[in-house]
Design an enzyme around this catalytic site. Structure first.
Site, short mmCIF file in Angstrom:
data_model
loop_
_atom_site.label_atom_id
_atom_site.label_comp_id
_atom_site.label_asym_id
_atom_site.label_seq_id
_atom_site.Cartn_x
_atom_site.Cartn_y
_atom_site.Cartn_z
N ASP A 286 0.82 -1.22 0.00
CA ASP A 286 0.00 0.00 0.00
C ASP A 286 0.85 1.27 0.00
O ASP A 286 0.41 2.31 0.49
CB ASP A 286 -0.96 0.04 1.21
CG ASP A 286 -1.78 -1.23 1.32
OD1 ASP A 286 -2.26 -1.70 0.29
OD2 ASP A 286 -1.91 -1.76 2.44
N LYS B 112 2.54 2.13 -5.03
CA LYS B 112 3.27 1.62 -6.20
C LYS B 112 2.48 1.83 -7.49
O LYS B 112 3.05 2.05 -8.54
CB LYS B 112 3.57 0.12 -6.04
CG LYS B 112 4.52 -0.19 -4.89
CD LYS B 112 4.71 -1.68 -4.73
CE LYS B 112 3.45 -2.41 -4.32
NZ LYS B 112 2.91 -2.02 -3.01
N GLY C 74 -4.11 -4.21 -4.53
CA GLY C 74 -5.05 -3.16 -4.94
C GLY C 74 -4.24 -1.94 -5.30
O GLY C 74 -3.73 -1.26 -4.42
N HIS C 75 -4.04 -1.71 -6.59
CA HIS C 75 -3.26 -0.55 -7.03
C HIS C 75 -4.22 0.49 -7.59
O HIS C 75 -5.06 0.18 -8.42
CB HIS C 75 -2.23 -0.97 -8.08
CG HIS C 75 -1.15 -1.86 -7.53
ND1 HIS C 75 -0.19 -2.45 -8.28
CD2 HIS C 75 -0.90 -2.24 -6.26
CE1 HIS C 75 0.61 -3.15 -7.50
NE2 HIS C 75 0.20 -3.05 -6.27
N GLN D 24 2.27 -5.86 -3.21
CA GLN D 24 2.58 -5.99 -1.77
C GLN D 24 3.90 -5.26 -1.45
O GLN D 24 4.18 -4.27 -2.10
CB GLN D 24 2.63 -7.46 -1.33
CG GLN D 24 1.26 -8.15 -1.33
CD GLN D 24 0.87 -8.70 -2.68
OE1 GLN D 24 1.66 -9.34 -3.35
NE2 GLN D 24 -0.36 -8.47 -3.09
P1 IMP Z 1 -2.54 -12.81 1.44
O1 IMP Z 1 -1.56 -12.25 0.45
O2 IMP Z 1 -3.97 -12.54 1.09
O3 IMP Z 1 -2.27 -14.25 1.74
O4 IMP Z 1 -2.32 -12.05 2.84
C1 IMP Z 1 -1.12 -12.19 3.60
C2 IMP Z 1 -0.75 -10.87 4.27
O5 IMP Z 1 -0.37 -9.92 3.29
C3 IMP Z 1 -1.88 -10.22 5.05
O6 IMP Z 1 -1.32 -9.52 6.16
C4 IMP Z 1 -2.45 -9.21 4.08
O7 IMP Z 1 -3.12 -8.13 4.71
C5 IMP Z 1 -1.18 -8.76 3.40
N1 IMP Z 1 -1.39 -8.26 2.03
C6 IMP Z 1 -1.62 -9.00 0.93
N2 IMP Z 1 -1.73 -8.21 -0.15
C7 IMP Z 1 -1.57 -6.95 0.27
C8 IMP Z 1 -1.52 -5.69 -0.40
O8 IMP Z 1 -1.65 -5.58 -1.63
N3 IMP Z 1 -1.32 -4.60 0.40
C9 IMP Z 1 -1.11 -4.71 1.73
N4 IMP Z 1 -1.12 -5.85 2.39
C10 IMP Z 1 -1.34 -6.98 1.68
#
Ligand code: IMP
Length: 422
Positions: free
Chosen positions: A13, A16, A40-41, A218
């Site tokens: 977040d 990017k 989510g971009h 991420q």
């Molecule tokens: P997952 O990727 O859905 O398995 O989530 C694993 C961890 O990564 C959790 O803490 C999510 O909140 C975090 N996470 C996954 N994708 C994002 C992102 O795009 N932005 C921020 N945190 C993320």
């Protein structure tokens, strides 16, 4: 320099999407190399907002957009996103998907939900998009890849095995492989024309001297190897992931830049040393609009954390920092920076890899004067107030990486580059 990797330097977040969109003006090809619909971009250009989960942020500039082999693709979500982008006027005719990208299927989402529930207090706080279970199937060699859609018999065989394993893990016969295969094959006429050997395509673009931008999703501290394990995602958002996730050798990467907010946020569970649980955190959340684009969850907020950024510089080989949302800090009489961590009276060097230790460290702060000016109209770095520039200089000095770009608002134009990136 024709190849550039953009990575998140914190916990995702960081902005990017905005940085990638801005840099895409100069790029020919933009490649997403990992992650899935957990990302989510957001891009805001010309007063319109584009929300992207899978399609690279270069789409708003109409560039060649590649979803590399390292991405996990939810086929229905992807096609819906393509339709929404087309309805917003984006040229989606140059989006291509790797044959080798693994698919996220309904049982991965069911597993994600049931595993999170089963973890109870120890939950990771996943986005419940099935990302972890899909990467697990990939590693277990029972995954289904986009290219399998070309061969219906093979697809059915693969699904038989994967669905049996999923049903066993779920403890019920919830999914039927034949029905899932039919659903997938119904999408094949739209997906198959987009499939390519994207490793070849991207390498050919580099051979031609095209400018290729690699967009990480991420962030560094959600990387499965370099992040705060087990509170991480299941892929490699770090710069090395750009090579694996697109089929490009490390010798072909020219530059890596990290994107970091002027403060720090985290969504989901796991240690976060600079987290502010009181009014300062609330202030950052409200001013920064810190609510997740994918899940709407409120983000945890804290001050700029130098050990986090130094660690990101180390594992990514950062050549520059793009600092976003500097405008959020306007109006504060003083701004804090976490310069180090302490544990049991001892100052730590480096970033602890043990999450229990990381959860116990105490931040050591430095305070610098704030600024009251509205930054949103700044056109050049030099337009920023002296105290804001001093803040950025101090962060750069502490991290050991120059600030090469600054964001002062959500619109594409509210971006102040200090040098050319390519
Ligand atoms: P997952 O990727 O859905 O398995 O989530 C694993 C961890 O990564 C959790 O803490 C999510 O909140 C975090 N996470 C996954 N994708 C994002 C992102 O795009 N932005 C921020 N945190 C993320």
């Amino acid at each position: 320099m024709p190849t550039l990797v953009v990575v998140g330097a914190q916990w995702g977040d960081e902005g990017k999407g905005k940085v990638t969109d801005y840099l895409s003006a100069e790029a020919d090809t933009v490649v997403r190399y990992q992650g899935g619909t957990n990302a989510g971009h957001t891009v805001i250009a010309g007063g319109r907002e584009y929300r992207l989960h899978l399609v690279p942020s270069g789409i708003v500039h109409g560039k060649v957009c590649v979803l590399g082999n390292g991405v996990v693709l939810d086929p229905a979500a992807f096609l819906q996103e393509m339709d929404e982008l087309a309805a917003q006027g984006c040229d989606v005719g140059r989006v291509v998907v790797s044959d080798n990208a693994h698919l996220i299927l309904a049982y991965h989402k069911a597993l994600d939900r049931s595993e999170e529930t089963g973890r109870g207090e120890a939950r990771i706080g996943t986005t419940l998009r099935g990302v972890g279970p899909a990467y697990r199937d990939k590693a277990a060699r029972i995954g289904v890849r986009a290219g399998d859609l070309r061969y219906p018999d093979l697809l059915r065989r693969r699904l038989d095995g994967a669905v049996a394993a999923a049903n066993q893990a779920l403890g019920q016969t919830e999914f039927h492989s034949a029905a899932l295969a039919d659903e997938l094959l119904a999408l094949a006429p739209r997906l198959l024309p987009l499939l390519r050997d994207t490793a070849e395509l991207v390498n050919q673009a580099i051979d031609r001297g095209d400018k290729v931008l690699f967009e990480g999703a991420q962030g560094t501290h959600l990387d499965i190897d370099h992040g705060t394990y087990p509170f991480v995602t299941s892929s490699h958002p770090t710069a090395g992931g750009a090579c694996i996730g697109s089929g490009v050798g490390p010798t072909r990467i020219d530059r890596v830049v990290g994107v970091a907010k002027a403060y720090t946020t985290r969504v989901g569970d796991g240690p976060f040393p600079s987290e502010e649980l009181g009014p300062e955190g609330d202030l950052l959340r409200e001013r920064g609009g810190e609510y997740g684009t994918t899940t709407g969850r409120p983000r945890r907020c804290g001050w700029c954390d130098v050990p986090v950024l130094r660690h990101a510089a180390l594992v990514n080989g950062l050549g520059g920092l793009c600092v976003t949302k500097l405008d959020t800090l306007s109006g504060l009489s003083r701004v804090r920076i976490v310069v180090a961590y302490e544990h049991e009276g001892r100052r730590l060097t480096g970033f602890p890899h043990d999450v229990d230790l990381l959860a116990q460290v105490r931040p050591v702060y430095e305070e610098v004067p704030g600024w009251s000016d509205d930054l949103s109209g700044a056109q050049r770095f030099e337009d920023l107030p002296a105290t804001a520039r001093a803040y950025l200089d101090r962060v750069a000095e502490l991290v050991g990486v120059p600030v090469v770009m600054v964001g002062v608002g959500a619109e594409r134009g509210q971006t102040l580059p200090r040098e050319s990136m390519f």
